[in-house]
Scaffold this motif. Structure first.
Motif, PDB file in Angstrom:
ATOM      1  N   ARG A  79       2.177   8.482  -0.200  1.00 43.23           N
ATOM      2  CA  ARG A  79       0.743   8.633  -0.450  1.00 43.23           C
ATOM      3  C   ARG A  79      -0.003   8.099   0.774  1.00 43.23           C
ATOM      4  O   ARG A  79      -0.104   6.890   0.968  1.00 43.23           O
ATOM      5  CB  ARG A  79       0.352   7.809  -1.676  1.00 43.23           C
ATOM      6  CG  ARG A  79      -0.413   8.595  -2.700  1.00 43.23           C
ATOM      7  CD  ARG A  79      -0.866   7.733  -3.847  1.00 43.23           C
ATOM      8  NE  ARG A  79       0.262   7.365  -4.689  1.00 43.23           N
ATOM      9  CZ  ARG A  79       0.313   6.259  -5.411  1.00 43.23           C
ATOM     10  NH1 ARG A  79      -0.653   5.396  -5.398  1.00 43.23           N
ATOM     11  NH2 ARG A  79       1.368   6.013  -6.159  1.00 43.23           N
ATOM     12  N   PRO A  80      -0.522   9.000   1.637  1.00 40.95           N
ATOM     13  CA  PRO A  80      -1.194   8.517   2.844  1.00 40.95           C
ATOM     14  C   PRO A  80      -2.526   7.838   2.529  1.00 40.95           C
ATOM     15  O   PRO A  80      -3.129   8.080   1.486  1.00 40.95           O
ATOM     16  CB  PRO A  80      -1.413   9.785   3.669  1.00 40.95           C
ATOM     17  CG  PRO A  80      -1.315  10.919   2.711  1.00 40.95           C
ATOM     18  CD  PRO A  80      -0.482  10.450   1.555  1.00 40.95           C
ATOM     19  N   ILE A  81      -2.969   6.986   3.454  1.00 43.57           N
ATOM     20  CA  ILE A  81      -4.273   6.341   3.327  1.00 43.57           C
ATOM     21  C   ILE A  81      -5.345   7.422   3.407  1.00 43.57           C
ATOM     22  O   ILE A  81      -5.230   8.375   4.164  1.00 43.57           O
ATOM     23  CB  ILE A  81      -4.470   5.305   4.454  1.00 43.57           C
ATOM     24  CG1 ILE A  81      -3.446   4.184   4.286  1.00 43.57           C
ATOM     25  CG2 ILE A  81      -5.886   4.754   4.462  1.00 43.57           C
ATOM     26  CD1 ILE A  81      -3.435   3.184   5.411  1.00 43.57           C
ATOM     27  N   GLU A  94       0.737   2.957   7.030  1.00 43.10           N
ATOM     28  CA  GLU A  94       0.220   4.325   7.008  1.00 43.10           C
ATOM     29  C   GLU A  94      -0.073   4.848   5.601  1.00 43.10           C
ATOM     30  O   GLU A  94      -0.605   5.944   5.449  1.00 43.10           O
ATOM     31  CB  GLU A  94       1.206   5.265   7.701  1.00 43.10           C
ATOM     32  CG  GLU A  94       1.383   4.925   9.165  1.00 43.10           C
ATOM     33  CD  GLU A  94       2.358   5.847   9.858  1.00 43.10           C
ATOM     34  OE1 GLU A  94       2.682   6.910   9.291  1.00 43.10           O
ATOM     35  OE2 GLU A  94       2.796   5.494  10.952  1.00 43.10           O
ATOM     36  N   GLY A  95       0.309   4.102   4.572  1.00 42.52           N
ATOM     37  CA  GLY A  95       0.082   4.553   3.205  1.00 42.52           C
ATOM     38  C   GLY A  95       1.006   3.824   2.249  1.00 42.52           C
ATOM     39  O   GLY A  95       1.378   2.678   2.478  1.00 42.52           O
ATOM     40  N   ARG A 117       3.581  -0.739  -0.099  1.00 40.10           N
ATOM     41  CA  ARG A 117       2.569  -0.448   0.927  1.00 40.10           C
ATOM     42  C   ARG A 117       3.197  -0.464   2.316  1.00 40.10           C
ATOM     43  O   ARG A 117       4.081  -1.274   2.591  1.00 40.10           O
ATOM     44  CB  ARG A 117       1.456  -1.492   0.882  1.00 40.10           C
ATOM     45  CG  ARG A 117       0.610  -1.406  -0.346  1.00 40.10           C
ATOM     46  CD  ARG A 117      -0.522  -2.430  -0.259  1.00 40.10           C
ATOM     47  NE  ARG A 117      -1.208  -2.508  -1.517  1.00 40.10           N
ATOM     48  CZ  ARG A 117      -2.293  -1.798  -1.818  1.00 40.10           C
ATOM     49  NH1 ARG A 117      -2.800  -0.980  -0.925  1.00 40.10           N
ATOM     50  NH2 ARG A 117      -2.861  -1.922  -2.989  1.00 40.10           N
TER      51      ARG A 117
END
Length: 75
Positions: A51-53, A32-33, A29
């Motif tokens: 994997r962006p939020i 930003e993602g 984590r």
């Protein structure tokens, strides 16, 4: 029918290409993602994804690194 004085056409075989079946090896984590380290279950090729939020699909963050000897899985 062939024409005199023409050369034969050289046909090169197509490179072996398949759709990778990415599996997650590790994920971390960030603010930003999530950084995801993935490997193709078939050929062992590796890649780093982000994997962006917010549920957006993962985006490749590195080039594919061809599988090393010993990482290939046989079915």
């Amino acid at each position: 029918m062939t024409a005199p004085g023409t050369l034969p056409i050289s046909i090169r075989p197509l490179p072996l290409v398949h759709e990778h079946a990415w599996i997650t090896e590790s994920a971390h984590r960030t603010s930003e993602g999530v950084i995801v380290y993935v490997r193709c279950a078939d050929c062992g090729t590796r890649r780093v994804d982000f994997r962006p939020i917010g549920g957006m699909p993962p985006m490749p963050q590195s080039q594919e690194i061809t599988g090393c000897r010993g990482t290939r899985r046989h079915r």
